[in-house]
Write an enzyme that holds these catalytic residues in place. Structure first.
Site, PDB file in Angstrom:
ATOM      1  N   HIS A   7       0.855  -1.189   0.000  1.00  0.00           N
ATOM      2  CA  HIS A   7       0.000   0.000   0.000  1.00  0.00           C
ATOM      3  C   HIS A   7       0.895   1.245   0.000  1.00  0.00           C
ATOM      4  O   HIS A   7       1.836   1.335   0.802  1.00  0.00           O
ATOM      5  CB  HIS A   7      -0.884  -0.035   1.257  1.00  0.00           C
ATOM      6  CG  HIS A   7      -2.028   0.923   1.204  1.00  0.00           C
ATOM      7  ND1 HIS A   7      -1.861   2.283   1.326  1.00  0.00           N
ATOM      8  CD2 HIS A   7      -3.356   0.724   1.035  1.00  0.00           C
ATOM      9  CE1 HIS A   7      -3.041   2.868   1.234  1.00  0.00           C
ATOM     10  NE2 HIS A   7      -3.967   1.937   1.052  1.00  0.00           N
ATOM     11  N   HIS A  26      -5.423  -8.127   1.683  1.00  0.00           N
ATOM     12  CA  HIS A  26      -4.517  -7.283   2.471  1.00  0.00           C
ATOM     13  C   HIS A  26      -3.969  -8.100   3.633  1.00  0.00           C
ATOM     14  O   HIS A  26      -4.742  -8.745   4.341  1.00  0.00           O
ATOM     15  CB  HIS A  26      -5.285  -6.106   3.099  1.00  0.00           C
ATOM     16  CG  HIS A  26      -5.414  -4.915   2.207  1.00  0.00           C
ATOM     17  ND1 HIS A  26      -6.296  -3.886   2.481  1.00  0.00           N
ATOM     18  CD2 HIS A  26      -4.763  -4.564   1.068  1.00  0.00           C
ATOM     19  CE1 HIS A  26      -6.183  -2.960   1.538  1.00  0.00           C
ATOM     20  NE2 HIS A  26      -5.275  -3.350   0.658  1.00  0.00           N
ATOM     21  N   SER A  35      -7.607   1.697  -4.542  1.00  0.00           N
ATOM     22  CA  SER A  35      -8.565   1.501  -3.456  1.00  0.00           C
ATOM     23  C   SER A  35      -9.028   2.846  -2.938  1.00  0.00           C
ATOM     24  O   SER A  35      -8.344   3.855  -3.109  1.00  0.00           O
ATOM     25  CB  SER A  35      -7.932   0.711  -2.306  1.00  0.00           C
ATOM     26  OG  SER A  35      -6.908   1.467  -1.705  1.00  0.00           O
ATOM     27  N   ARG A  87      -1.431  -3.386  13.221  1.00  0.00           N
ATOM     28  CA  ARG A  87      -1.106  -2.733  11.956  1.00  0.00           C
ATOM     29  C   ARG A  87       0.360  -2.321  11.852  1.00  0.00           C
ATOM     30  O   ARG A  87       0.703  -1.432  11.070  1.00  0.00           O
ATOM     31  CB  ARG A  87      -2.036  -1.542  11.681  1.00  0.00           C
ATOM     32  CG  ARG A  87      -3.504  -1.869  11.912  1.00  0.00           C
ATOM     33  CD  ARG A  87      -4.460  -0.880  11.297  1.00  0.00           C
ATOM     34  NE  ARG A  87      -4.936  -1.384  10.017  1.00  0.00           N
ATOM     35  CZ  ARG A  87      -6.033  -0.986   9.397  1.00  0.00           C
ATOM     36  NH1 ARG A  87      -6.787  -0.049   9.911  1.00  0.00           N
ATOM     37  NH2 ARG A  87      -6.383  -1.492   8.243  1.00  0.00           N
ATOM     38  N   ASP A 135      -9.015  -8.729   4.406  1.00  0.00           N
ATOM     39  CA  ASP A 135      -7.931  -8.069   5.152  1.00  0.00           C
ATOM     40  C   ASP A 135      -7.767  -8.795   6.488  1.00  0.00           C
ATOM     41  O   ASP A 135      -8.724  -8.894   7.268  1.00  0.00           O
ATOM     42  CB  ASP A 135      -8.307  -6.594   5.358  1.00  0.00           C
ATOM     43  CG  ASP A 135      -7.235  -5.801   6.093  1.00  0.00           C
ATOM     44  OD1 ASP A 135      -6.717  -6.303   7.119  1.00  0.00           O
ATOM     45  OD2 ASP A 135      -6.930  -4.669   5.673  1.00  0.00           O
ATOM     46  N   HIS A 154      -8.911  -6.914   9.776  1.00  0.00           N
ATOM     47  CA  HIS A 154     -10.356  -6.854  10.031  1.00  0.00           C
ATOM     48  C   HIS A 154     -10.927  -8.240  10.317  1.00  0.00           C
ATOM     49  O   HIS A 154     -11.780  -8.406  11.189  1.00  0.00           O
ATOM     50  CB  HIS A 154     -11.080  -6.212   8.845  1.00  0.00           C
ATOM     51  CG  HIS A 154     -10.646  -4.807   8.583  1.00  0.00           C
ATOM     52  ND1 HIS A 154     -10.913  -3.781   9.454  1.00  0.00           N
ATOM     53  CD2 HIS A 154      -9.920  -4.260   7.569  1.00  0.00           C
ATOM     54  CE1 HIS A 154     -10.384  -2.654   8.979  1.00  0.00           C
ATOM     55  NE2 HIS A 154      -9.782  -2.916   7.840  1.00  0.00           N
ATOM     56  N   GLU A 186      -0.186  -3.942   4.177  1.00  0.00           N
ATOM     57  CA  GLU A 186      -0.738  -2.673   4.620  1.00  0.00           C
ATOM     58  C   GLU A 186      -0.299  -2.461   6.067  1.00  0.00           C
ATOM     59  O   GLU A 186      -0.317  -3.405   6.860  1.00  0.00           O
ATOM     60  CB  GLU A 186      -2.268  -2.752   4.544  1.00  0.00           C
ATOM     61  CG  GLU A 186      -2.953  -1.429   4.408  1.00  0.00           C
ATOM     62  CD  GLU A 186      -4.478  -1.573   4.322  1.00  0.00           C
ATOM     63  OE1 GLU A 186      -5.081  -0.700   3.741  1.00  0.00           O
ATOM     64  OE2 GLU A 186      -5.037  -2.544   4.854  1.00  0.00           O
ATOM     65  N   GLU A 246     -15.320   0.803  11.890  1.00  0.00           N
ATOM     66  CA  GLU A 246     -15.008   1.508  10.644  1.00  0.00           C
ATOM     67  C   GLU A 246     -16.156   1.482   9.630  1.00  0.00           C
ATOM     68  O   GLU A 246     -16.109   2.186   8.632  1.00  0.00           O
ATOM     69  CB  GLU A 246     -13.712   0.960  10.038  1.00  0.00           C
ATOM     70  CG  GLU A 246     -12.521   1.217  10.969  1.00  0.00           C
ATOM     71  CD  GLU A 246     -11.187   0.721  10.430  1.00  0.00           C
ATOM     72  OE1 GLU A 246     -11.044   0.597   9.215  1.00  0.00           O
ATOM     73  OE2 GLU A 246     -10.296   0.464  11.253  1.00  0.00           O
ATOM     74  N   GLU A 265     -14.243  -4.556   0.643  1.00  0.00           N
ATOM     75  CA  GLU A 265     -13.416  -4.915   1.796  1.00  0.00           C
ATOM     76  C   GLU A 265     -14.257  -4.852   3.074  1.00  0.00           C
ATOM     77  O   GLU A 265     -14.610  -3.760   3.529  1.00  0.00           O
ATOM     78  CB  GLU A 265     -12.228  -3.943   1.907  1.00  0.00           C
ATOM     79  CG  GLU A 265     -11.283  -4.283   3.060  1.00  0.00           C
ATOM     80  CD  GLU A 265     -10.049  -3.384   3.133  1.00  0.00           C
ATOM     81  OE1 GLU A 265     -10.054  -2.302   2.511  1.00  0.00           O
ATOM     82  OE2 GLU A 265      -9.090  -3.769   3.815  1.00  0.00           O
TER      83      GLU A 265
HETATM   84 MN    MN Z   1      -7.181  -3.135   4.354  1.00  0.00          MN
END
Ligand code: MN
Length: 304
Positions: A7, A206, A64, A212, A180, A183, A241, A153, A147
């Site tokens: 990313h 992802h 994205s 993260r 991802d 998530h 990411e 979120e 996604e």
């Molecule tokens: Mn993501």
């Protein structure tokens, strides 16, 4: 060899000419195949210049975005919905001009903490817009990916199961899942089982640690994650990411609640993440065999 992406916000905060050049150069220097270009403000992107940079460095683009609250296609306000559809159309045009065959992210709602559950009307409004967007994307040879993101979120799609139900509601069965690990780790009860169940529908992936930061430094069981991708027969791009305070787009960082500095040395982070994905994918592909498909060809955005 897997197709490995990164990313762009790992390297830069926006998409000025200088930042575009720096992100493309860094992704190529670290041996990535794909650069994910965030379309936060599609109008601010000089797509021709970025396409030339990508070609010079032998990189492919994937795009994205996540909708802002003022352009939320799940809103009850028709003006807000139409701003969202315009933004998505602009992003699609930039994707085409960048040569991207895939556009993913939070296309279906705003990226924000919602105060209440999504209504059926919100779901239906969003599905209608995404169905139209998918028709336009198809005409440009672009695959869309939705996604699922965690409950803080979005309130619309938090799991792959919900995404599949939403895709059915759009009437466009060529829309794919953009998964991802970050998530999924929050919302899927059984991450590996979910990946196996979604096989044939996964368009983009992802990889992202539980905090993260550096891959392997958090609590996600990545060997199970990569084995499940191998069992699912997934051949598309696997994109790294990560987010750290002070790196990346400040507005996006605020909406993702990036408050802590998880890393400072971006070159070291990018190098170690790429190696991690390559080693884990090779180990997984050696350890397991793909399961039979649930039917139909694998949609993987043509990035094999
Ligand atoms: Mn993501």
């Amino acid at each position: 060899m897997p197709t490995i992406g990164v990313h762009a916000l790992v390297f830069v905060s926006g998409w000025s000419a200088e930042e575009a050049a720096r992100a493309v150069e860094a992704a190529a220097r670290h041996g990535y195949d794909v650069l994910e270009v965030p379309l936060i403000e599609p109008h601010a992107i000089d797509a021709g210049a970025t396409a030339r940079l990508l070609e010079q460095h032998g990189l492919k683009a994937v795009t994205s975005l996540a909708l802002p609250a003022a352009a939320d296609i799940s809103s009850a306000d028709p003006d807000c919905v139409s701003r969202g559809e315009s933004l998505l159309n602009d992003a699609l045009a930039v994707s085409r001009d960048l040569g991207s065959a895939f556009m993913g992210g939070v296309l279906y709602s705003a990226l924000r903490k919602y105060e209440r559950a999504a209504t059926r009307a919100a779901w239906a409004t969003s599905a209608e817009v995404i169905g139209r967007l998918a028709g336009r994307a198809r005409g440009m040879g672009i695959t869309l990916g939705l996604e699922p993101v965690n409950r803080y979120e979005s309130n619309l799609i938090n799991t792959g199961e919900q995404a599949l139900e939403f895709i059915a509601a759009t009437g466009a069965d060529d829309i794919t899942l953009h998964l991802d690990s970050y998530h999924m780790n929050i919302e899927e009860g059984d991450v590996a089982g979910a990946i196996r169940r979604y096989r044939g529908k996964i368009g983009y992936v992802h990889v992202n640690e539980s905090h993260r930061g550096h891959l392997g430094a958090g609590s996600i069981d990545f060997s199970a994650f990569f084995r499940a991708l191998a069992e699912a027969g997934y051949q598309g791009a696997i994109t790294f990411e990560a987010f750290s305070a002070g790196v990346g787009d400040p507005k996006l960082a605020d909406s993702l609640a990036v408050w802590r500095q998880l890393w400072t040395d971006t070159d070291e982070l990018a190098a170690s993440a790429r190696a991690f994905i390559e080693v884990e994918t090779a180990a997984a592909r050696a350890a397991v065999k793909p399961l039979s498909k649930p039917g139909g060809p694998v949609a993987d955005a043509g990035m094999t």
